[in-house]
Design a protein around this motif. Structure first.
Motif, PDB file in Angstrom:
ATOM      1  N   ALA A 198      -9.186   9.625  -0.141  1.00 24.90           N
ATOM      2  CA  ALA A 198      -7.452   8.906   0.250  1.00 24.90           C
ATOM      3  C   ALA A 198      -6.542   9.413  -0.245  1.00 24.90           C
ATOM      4  CB  ALA A 198      -8.111   8.300   0.951  1.00 24.90           C
ATOM      5  N   PRO A 199      -5.589   9.358  -0.526  1.00 30.26           N
ATOM      6  CA  PRO A 199      -4.866   8.829  -2.135  1.00 30.26           C
ATOM      7  C   PRO A 199      -4.065   7.857  -1.309  1.00 30.26           C
ATOM      8  CG  PRO A 199      -3.803  10.803  -0.363  1.00 30.26           C
ATOM      9  CD  PRO A 199      -5.058  10.593  -0.136  1.00 30.26           C
ATOM     10  N   PHE A 200      -4.645   6.215  -1.276  1.00 29.67           N
ATOM     11  CA  PHE A 200      -3.990   4.977  -1.137  1.00 29.67           C
ATOM     12  C   PHE A 200      -4.105   4.698  -1.929  1.00 29.67           C
ATOM     13  CE2 PHE A 200      -5.810   5.947   3.084  1.00 29.67           C
ATOM     14  CZ  PHE A 200      -4.500   5.510   4.362  1.00 29.67           C
ATOM     15  N   TRP A 201      -3.111   3.898  -2.971  1.00 35.12           N
ATOM     16  CA  TRP A 201      -2.964   2.555  -3.999  1.00 35.12           C
ATOM     17  C   TRP A 201      -2.497   1.449  -3.714  1.00 35.12           C
ATOM     18  CZ3 TRP A 201      -0.576   7.357  -3.556  1.00 35.12           C
ATOM     19  CH2 TRP A 201      -1.477   8.642  -4.575  1.00 35.12           C
TER      20      TRP A 201
ATOM     21  N   LYS B  27      -4.429  15.279   5.466  1.00 36.19           N
ATOM     22  CA  LYS B  27      -5.424  16.422   4.864  1.00 36.19           C
ATOM     23  C   LYS B  27      -6.433  16.048   4.357  1.00 36.19           C
ATOM     24  CE  LYS B  27      -3.991  20.826   2.743  1.00 36.19           C
ATOM     25  NZ  LYS B  27      -3.374  21.671   2.320  1.00 36.19           N
ATOM     26  N   GLN B  28      -6.540  14.641   3.879  1.00 37.50           N
ATOM     27  CA  GLN B  28      -7.600  14.410   2.826  1.00 37.50           C
ATOM     28  C   GLN B  28      -9.062  13.782   4.323  1.00 37.50           C
ATOM     29  OE1 GLN B  28      -9.418  14.833  -0.070  1.00 37.50           O
ATOM     30  NE2 GLN B  28      -8.009  16.137  -0.179  1.00 37.50           N
TER      31      GLN B  28
ATOM     32  N   LEU C  30       0.852  -1.236   0.309  1.00 39.71           N
ATOM     33  CA  LEU C  30      -0.143  -0.306  -0.152  1.00 39.71           C
ATOM     34  C   LEU C  30       0.899   1.103  -0.114  1.00 39.71           C
ATOM     35  CD1 LEU C  30      -2.722  -0.556   2.088  1.00 39.71           C
ATOM     36  CD2 LEU C  30      -2.929   0.822   0.439  1.00 39.71           C
ATOM     37  N   GLU C  31       0.416   2.112  -0.830  1.00 38.34           N
ATOM     38  CA  GLU C  31       1.431   3.615  -1.249  1.00 38.34           C
ATOM     39  C   GLU C  31       1.024   4.136  -1.025  1.00 38.34           C
ATOM     40  OE1 GLU C  31       3.175   3.162  -4.999  1.00 38.34           O
ATOM     41  OE2 GLU C  31       3.570   5.528  -5.183  1.00 38.34           O
ATOM     42  N   HIS C  32       0.867   5.193  -0.570  1.00 43.65           N
ATOM     43  CA  HIS C  32       0.357   6.377  -0.531  1.00 43.65           C
ATOM     44  C   HIS C  32       1.079   7.885  -0.694  1.00 43.65           C
ATOM     45  CE1 HIS C  32       0.695   8.635   3.978  1.00 43.65           C
ATOM     46  NE2 HIS C  32       1.963   7.436   4.011  1.00 43.65           N
ATOM     47  N   TYR C  33       0.227   9.262  -0.730  1.00 44.12           N
ATOM     48  CA  TYR C  33       0.190  10.451  -0.268  1.00 44.12           C
ATOM     49  C   TYR C  33       0.515  10.945   1.041  1.00 44.12           C
ATOM     50  CZ  TYR C  33       0.918  15.154  -3.018  1.00 44.12           C
ATOM     51  OH  TYR C  33       1.765  16.215  -3.171  1.00 44.12           O
ATOM     52  N   GLU C  34       1.696  11.215   1.109  1.00 47.44           N
ATOM     53  CA  GLU C  34       2.722  11.914   2.745  1.00 47.44           C
ATOM     54  C   GLU C  34       2.250  12.645   2.559  1.00 47.44           C
ATOM     55  OE1 GLU C  34       4.095   9.640   5.213  1.00 47.44           O
ATOM     56  OE2 GLU C  34       4.088  11.372   6.853  1.00 47.44           O
ATOM     57  N   GLY C  35       1.069  13.211   3.799  1.00 42.73           N
ATOM     58  CA  GLY C  35       0.410  14.435   4.172  1.00 42.73           C
ATOM     59  C   GLY C  35      -0.993  14.596   3.136  1.00 42.73           C
ATOM     60  N   MET C  36      -0.859  14.290   1.902  1.00 41.54           N
ATOM     61  CA  MET C  36      -2.072  14.842   1.510  1.00 41.54           C
ATOM     62  C   MET C  36      -3.352  14.153   1.688  1.00 41.54           C
ATOM     63  SD  MET C  36      -3.761  14.589  -2.673  1.00 41.54           S
ATOM     64  CE  MET C  36      -5.216  14.697  -2.819  1.00 41.54           C
TER      65      MET C  36
END
Lengths: 77, 146, 146, 77
Positions: free
Chosen positions: C123-126, C62-63, C53-59
């Motif tokens: 939420a920016p997870f992939w 925030k989301q 699971l990758e994510h956009y740390e910070g965003m």
């Protein structure tokens, strides 16, 4: 002859002053008539009725051996 | 599916974990939806010190089984657990636990909500509250979907 | 409200209990609605051995904060906890936990469902899956409300 | 002069072969134009765009110092 047991719960049990009783009748009548016969008062509006642990309408006719329960609206959960 | 009626305080998380370890569902479920109803120390503007939960032994189990069976017809659920307290209860103690396991989330969410609403409407439990004045009163009705 | 992004396996029930003991809410909440998303060992007809699971740390944070804030505007909720895994995950490990505390059940149920759907959409997870063939593939999209 | 950082995630990051880069431009342009200027290809249809960690439309104009992110549909939860 038809013999049934009557059960009362919660506030209704407290008002009636007992939790169960046995009744023997010559013929099958409705559960509403059972109440009126035993208590000589109208059934309180929101009373629920179960026969053998399944909900029934007021016009449901009893059978020999039935367990008939009267209780107020349920408040679990 | 398991239905438990318990007359002393229970730990909802232990109940879920115990149940889950018995299930041979490892890797098979993707969603678990859980609802816990807990006793509050206030109701309808009054402080509540204690509560007694009466039920109709036998009919309770029968109605809860029926509710789960209907939920299983409506949604694809793998497992269901219901635990409900009876007897004397104190504020902050759990009253009811519903846990649903499914592959996809919609089934778990919707079945859990459905079972809780049906339990509130049809399972023969009755609450009597003891107020701070030591006066007792029967709870007259459950809130609709609230 | 608490949002935790964790890079190793977590116990959802311990997270809830730890969070709940910190809350000064004893006797104040009547309803807790919980959702747990767990990794399955199958997806779209294939056996899945592992997931990253990758994510956009910070965003991400925030989301998720934004989602909880919107939920608090829509429903009367007392507390909210979100825990989400990142990194390498194995089947039967929890991915996401959402827990909502409220006075009445409708608020907890609806806010929990809303937050989960919004998390899935925004939420920016992939997820990247490793299949039994050791081949890897990105999950292309989340199911809508499923 | 406008200097922005570009971030790529997940499959898009792998296709592009890097996770971030810096870009300096003479004027503000839209995030869609940023993509076309850097990659010389149309932006893949389902790509999501965030500026300073908030979702934006393709016609959003960049400002100096912006963190612009491009990524595929999210798949968390």
């Amino acid at each position: 002859m038809i013999t049934i047991t009557l059960h009362y719960f919660a506030s209704l049990r407290e008002q009636i002053g007992r939790s169960q009783e046995t009744l023997t009748l010559a013929d099958s009548i409705t559960v509403l008539d059972v109440w009126q016969y035993v208590h000589q008062t109208p059934l309180p509006d929101n009373t629920l009725i179960a026969v053998n642990m399944e909900y029934v309408e007021r016009m449901h006719y009893i059978c020999d051996g039935d367990e008939v329960a009267f209780f107020p609206p349920v408040t679990g959960g | 599916m398991t239905i438990k009626i318990v007359d002393s305080v229970f730990d909802p998380f232990l109940e879920i974990q115990d149940f889950q370890t018995q299930l041979a569902l490892n890797g098979k479920f993707g969603a678990t939806s859980i609802f816990i109803g807990t006793m509050r120390d206030f109701n309808e503007g009054d402080e509540v010190h204690a509560m007694t939960l009466e039920h109709y032994e036998g009919m309770t189990q029968k109605q809860l089984e029926k509710i789960i069976t209907t939920a299983k017809d409506k949604w694809t659920i793998l497992e269901a657990l219901i635990v409900h307290r009876i007897g004397d209860i104190l504020p902050s103690e759990p009253i009811v636990l519903i846990a649903i396991w499914s592959v996809h989330r919609a089934d778990a969410f919707e079945a859990c909500r459905y079972i809780m609403e049906e339990l509130k409407s049809n399972a023969p439990f009755w609450k009597r509250e003891t107020l701070s004045s030591h006066q007792t009163r029967w709870v007259l009705k459950n809130t609709g979907s609230k």
